[in-house]
Design an enzyme around this catalytic site. Structure first.
Site, PDB file in Angstrom:
ATOM      1  N   HIS A  64      38.140  51.839  37.239  1.00 37.14           N
ATOM      2  CA  HIS A  64      37.643  50.543  37.703  1.00 37.14           C
ATOM      3  C   HIS A  64      36.123  50.446  37.640  1.00 37.14           C
ATOM      4  CE1 HIS A  64      41.584  49.236  38.761  1.00 37.14           C
ATOM      5  NE2 HIS A  64      41.752  50.164  39.695  1.00 37.14           N
ATOM      6  N   GLU A  90      49.789  55.459  44.992  1.00 37.75           N
ATOM      7  CA  GLU A  90      49.324  54.125  45.361  1.00 37.75           C
ATOM      8  C   GLU A  90      50.340  53.031  45.017  1.00 37.75           C
ATOM      9  OE1 GLU A  90      45.683  53.580  43.162  1.00 37.75           O
ATOM     10  OE2 GLU A  90      46.468  54.611  41.398  1.00 37.75           O
TER      11      GLU A  90
END
Length: 253
Positions: free
Chosen positions: A47, A147
């Site tokens: 990210h 996640e």
């Protein structure tokens, strides 16, 4: 074996590894964070906006200040994992690991045969480690991120996967998987229970529990919950918060 990964040494001493996160593609910023005394600095290729050509000098800068260079790779891809390890990463964090098969693929990318399938070519890693011996080079940390809903449901199987060193909680993606807005902490007990479930699975299987935090206060809470790898700060978040604070102090002048 002539080399011990400093992160492994930290955990073997019973200590907590505290780290910083770099989303920006800056060796200067990475170096500055490493001077503070963090055990590791992670360059984010998932990210963050750092590419491979950015990450190599970032790792050089991090190592030069005594911190362990870690990379979050963009995906569970053996070629990319091998490249950053060959370039000198002492650990990788692999996102979106939802099954024990996913975890085993990440491990295989980090380890040389017969433990895995990593191709031998430690172009810079041998300089960082000070050895070309695969036994020394195999000391890299394999961290996998839990996640997703499936990852949460299968966390015990993931933690039991041979060669997994760290399960790193992605609290924002985990929030989304639980039907909550993305955040690192929630008042909703469902999120807190999910984070605790991951940490407990790590304890049961002798794996290090890692987690993203928004700062030292959250880091202290996570450490008290049993997390032994805590990322305390993000470079861009620090810049934004510091800039906003100083702008506020200036008021209307």
């Amino acid at each position: 074996m002539t080399f011990t990964n400093p992160l492994r040494a930290t955990w073997e001493r019973g200590e907590i590894a505290k780290g910083a996160w770099c989303a920006s593609p800056s060796a200067v910023v990475a170096e500055a964070l490493a001077t503070v005394g963090f055990d590791y600095v992670c360059a984010d290729m998932q990210h963050g906006v750092a590419d491979y050509s950015d990450v190599v000098p970032m790792m050089q800068a991090i190592s030069g200040q005594g911190a362990a260079p870690v990379v979050r790779v963009p995906a569970n891809d053996a070629a990319m994992i091998g490249r950053v390890l060959d370039a000198g990463a002492l650990g990788v964090i692999v996102p979106l690991v939802s099954t024990p098969d996913d975890a085993a693929r990440a491990v295989a990318a980090c380890r040389y045969p017969p433990l895995g399938g990593r191709s031998y070519g430690p172009v810079r890693a041998s300089t960082v480690v000070g050895s070309k011996d695969p036994v020394d080079l195999d000391q890299v940390i394999c961290g996998v991120m839990v996640e997703t809903q499936e990852g949460l449901e299968r966390v015990d199987e993931i933690a039991a996967t041979p060669g997994v060193d760290v399960i790193y909680v992605g609290p924002a993606d985990l929030s989304l998987a639980l039907g909550l807005p993305p955040a690192y902490e929630h008042e909703d007990a469902v999120h807190a229970e999910a984070v605790a479930r991951i940490q407990a699975a790590c304890d049961r299987h002798g794996v290090i529990a890692g987690v993203h935090c928004t700062g030292g206060e959250m880091g202290s809470r996570r450490i008290s919950q049993g997390f032994r790898m805590t990322t305390l700060v993000n470079d861009l978040a620090l810049v934004r918060a510091g800039g906003a604070h100083e702008l506020g102090l200036a008021g209307g002048a």
